[in-house]
Write an enzyme that holds these catalytic residues in place. Structure first.
Site, PDB file in Angstrom:
ATOM      1  N   LYS A 121       0.814  -1.223   0.000  1.00 55.84           N
ATOM      2  CA  LYS A 121       0.000   0.000   0.000  1.00 55.84           C
ATOM      3  C   LYS A 121       0.842   1.265   0.000  1.00 55.84           C
ATOM      4  O   LYS A 121       0.492   2.245  -0.653  1.00 55.84           O
ATOM      5  CB  LYS A 121      -0.947   0.000   1.200  1.00 55.84           C
ATOM      6  N   LYS A 163      -5.138   9.490  13.634  1.00 56.97           N
ATOM      7  CA  LYS A 163      -4.682   8.118  13.900  1.00 56.97           C
ATOM      8  C   LYS A 163      -3.352   8.166  14.628  1.00 56.97           C
ATOM      9  O   LYS A 163      -2.600   9.134  14.481  1.00 56.97           O
ATOM     10  CB  LYS A 163      -4.454   7.362  12.582  1.00 56.97           C
ATOM     11  N   GLY A 170      -8.203  -0.063  13.250  1.00 59.38           N
ATOM     12  CA  GLY A 170      -9.056   1.089  13.518  1.00 59.38           C
ATOM     13  C   GLY A 170      -8.935   1.629  14.933  1.00 59.38           C
ATOM     14  O   GLY A 170      -9.662   2.536  15.330  1.00 59.38           O
ATOM     15  N   GLU A 205      -5.428  12.269   8.351  1.00 62.28           N
ATOM     16  CA  GLU A 205      -5.836  11.916   6.990  1.00 62.28           C
ATOM     17  C   GLU A 205      -7.239  12.467   6.768  1.00 62.28           C
ATOM     18  O   GLU A 205      -8.046  12.470   7.700  1.00 62.28           O
ATOM     19  CB  GLU A 205      -5.836  10.391   6.865  1.00 62.28           C
ATOM     20  N   HIS A 213     -17.185   3.400  -3.607  1.00 64.35           N
ATOM     21  CA  HIS A 213     -16.040   2.637  -4.112  1.00 64.35           C
ATOM     22  C   HIS A 213     -16.183   2.595  -5.625  1.00 64.35           C
ATOM     23  O   HIS A 213     -17.119   2.000  -6.152  1.00 64.35           O
ATOM     24  CB  HIS A 213     -16.044   1.218  -3.533  1.00 64.35           C
ATOM     25  N   ARG A 297      -4.706  -8.162 -11.175  1.00 67.08           N
ATOM     26  CA  ARG A 297      -5.262  -9.440 -11.644  1.00 67.08           C
ATOM     27  C   ARG A 297      -6.624  -9.166 -12.283  1.00 67.08           C
ATOM     28  O   ARG A 297      -7.120  -8.054 -12.214  1.00 67.08           O
ATOM     29  CB  ARG A 297      -5.472 -10.361 -10.436  1.00 67.08           C
TER      30      ARG A 297
END
Lengths: 459, 78
Positions: A121, A163, A170, A205, A213, A297
């Site tokens: 990521k 965070k 979370g 963030e 999505h 993929r």
């Protein structure tokens, strides 16, 4: 003939509906197919359809479909010249790609290095930023003081998520709507982070409320890349997609163009080979999108893209992995109408989606213009309990989204599979729901809808 | 001797994770509702609970074995 794919004997290192899909695509290209199967899958449809099949190990996936050594050995034993990984299992495992290439075969997908880079990521986020693709805005480096937090939040834009730098998951995440919230929450978050992780550093963030999505399908041949438009996949339960659409009618043309162009830029920068998907969060209130990750993929929901573009994505990924160039330019890829896919899983939606691996009785499958059902069922087939619950994907295509939903509802009424519980009742209820009909949902919509009893209330 | 059976087909686990201890060992006391194992069915883990009290006599199948619905997983001395 230089035009022909170098792939002649394709080994399929997967199972279920995607193995059937790959065999159809490969046989359509005149390629000999070799199906891998576990001891629990000797009777599956892909084994019956393939030109040949070979057992690669016991039922447990770790000993068969995830066993790199056994798969590579089986592919070599049968003189395969390429391996298609499908999705899941080893599809995004760079070690698998390296083992296949070390054995002198081709992998149907991108290089091991691309998988390494885009699968992580942090490095995927860096690659996206380098290609000019927007990512979720966040603070640079550790936040140590309230002054730093306020300055970072001004740059990122409220609401912001607070965070712990050292934390994962979370735990301890707070959302500040404005500077006053932040002034109150940051010291608390800092104290909590220090207590929990021994490190009071914070990370901020942008909090994207009720995001959509949205993902973009791309195809690349190593130098050139094209997009095949976007999909809307916000209908999710436990982060699993259940209903997918192409395209995303919530986007206007301007933002769609920007989104798809950003995906092509990243695919080109990565010298991408094969079919891939870039996933984004879309903030409808702000009309902004942010790259989150790339799947290197073919995806479960690829058929909706095929329905609106007329392409065969699985054939195209086999061709480019065989060394061919892309056969079309961007302006030759045209979208037509709207497509919806629903996942038919062996689960009882009335009983908390309890898996139901039964024996398939008599089946009635919907058919007709603009209806497609990708599956691996036949009457008498015993569904093994060892793998995921996806039985098939019902896909419809029509001129408009509204017409596609009408067609879907009709197709779901025609579908019956005796002997199993399936998620078809969920989709019947969704197809009649006002929020679905008006396209007003997001990634956090389905679970509260289920908890509110909307499914049990509908007969 | 009483049997604890699997309600579903799948893969049986005698421990919560590969590093965790086994749920029960021979001679352990079992009370109603105690978890004695997990069955993984289609990637979902289902806790197998005892509906009887007694003394654990042993597992009838090995860790990670494939089991069918109704198969005996473990036995209790009641």
């Amino acid at each position: 003939m230089a035009e022909r794919s170098a792939i002649k004997r394709l080994f399929i290192a997967n199972r279920g509906e995607i193995a059937v899909r790959i065999i159809r695509a490969a046989q359509g290209l005149g390629i000999h197919t070799i199906q891998a199967y576990s001891e629990a899958d000797a009777e599956m449809l892909a084994v019956r359809m393939a030109d040949e099949a070979i057992c690669v190990g016991p039922a447990q996936a770790a000993k068969s479909y995830l066993n790199i050594e056994a798969l590579v050995q089986a592919a070599r034993d049968r003189d395969a010249d390429a391996v298609h990984p499908g999705y899941g299992f080893l599809a995004e495992n760079a070690g698998f790609v390296r083992a296949i290439e070390a054995a002198g075969m081709r992998f149907v997908g991108p290089s091991a290095d691309t998988i390494d880079r885009m699968g992580d990521k942090v490095s995927a986020r860096e690659a996206a930023q380098a290609a000019g693709v927007p990512v979720v805005p966040g603070s640079k480096g550790r936040i140590e003081t309230l002054e730093m937090a306020l300055a970072a939040a001004d740059e990122i834009g409220y609401p912001v998520m607070i965070k712990a730098s050292a934390g994962g998951g979370g735990k301890g995440i707070r959302v500040a709507k404005n500077a006053d919230d932040l002034a109150q929450m940051a010291p608390q978050a800092q104290a909590e982070a220090k207590a929990a992780f021994g490190d009071g550093g914070l990370y901020l963030e942008r909090a994207i409320q009720s995001p959509r999505h949205i993902e973009v399908q791309i195809l690349g041949d190593g130098t050139d890349a094209v997009h095949c438009f976007e999909r809307e996949c916000s209908m999710q339960r436990r982060r699993q997609k259940v209903w997918e659409e192409a395209g995303a009618v919530c986007l206007d043309e301007g933002i769609r163009d920007k989104l798809c162009a950003s995906a092509v830029a990243l695919a080109k920068a990565a010298n991408y080979v094969g079919a891939g998907t870039l996933e984004y969060l879309y903030d409808s209130a702000a009309n902004e999108f942010f790259f989150i990750e790339m799947n290197t993929r073919i995806q479960v929901e690829h058929p909706v893209t095929e329905m609106i573009t007329g392409l065969d994505l699985v054939q195209e990924m086999i061709r480019v992995s065989g060394g061919e160039k892309l056969r079309f330019t961007q302006d030759q890829i045209v979208r037509d109408g709207h497509a919806i896919e629903v996942r038919i899983n062996a689960e009882d939606p009335i009983l908390q989606f309890m898996p139901f691996p039964g024996q398939v009785g008599s089946m009635r499958l919907p058919e007709g213009d603009g209806i497609r059902f990708d599956h691996f069922l036949y009457e008498g087939y015993q569904i093994p309990p060892f793998y995921d619950s996806l039985l098939g994907k019902l896909v419809v295509h029509a001129d408009t989204r509204a017409e596609a939903i009408v067609k879907l509802a009709k197709a779901l009424d025609e579908l019956s599979i005796d002997g199993l519980k399936t998620t078809a009742p969920l989709h019947r209820a969704l197809a009649a729901d006002i929020s679905v009909l008006t396209d007003s949902f997001h990634t956090q919509w389905l679970e509260p809808w289920l908890e509110a009893g909307n499914l049990t209330a509908t007969p | 001797m009483a049997d604890i059976k699997s309600p579903v087909p799948g893969t049986f686990y005698t421990q919560a994770t590969p590093d965790a201890p086994v749920y029960k060992a021979q001679g352990d006391t079992v009370t109603v509702g105690d978890v004695i194992g997990l069955v993984e069915v289609m990637k979902t883990f289902i806790e197998i609970k005892s509906d009887m009290a007694g003394t654990f006599a042993g597992y009838a199948v090995e860790n990670e074995a494939a089991v069918s619905a109704g198969q005996t997983l473990a036995q209790l001395d009641g």
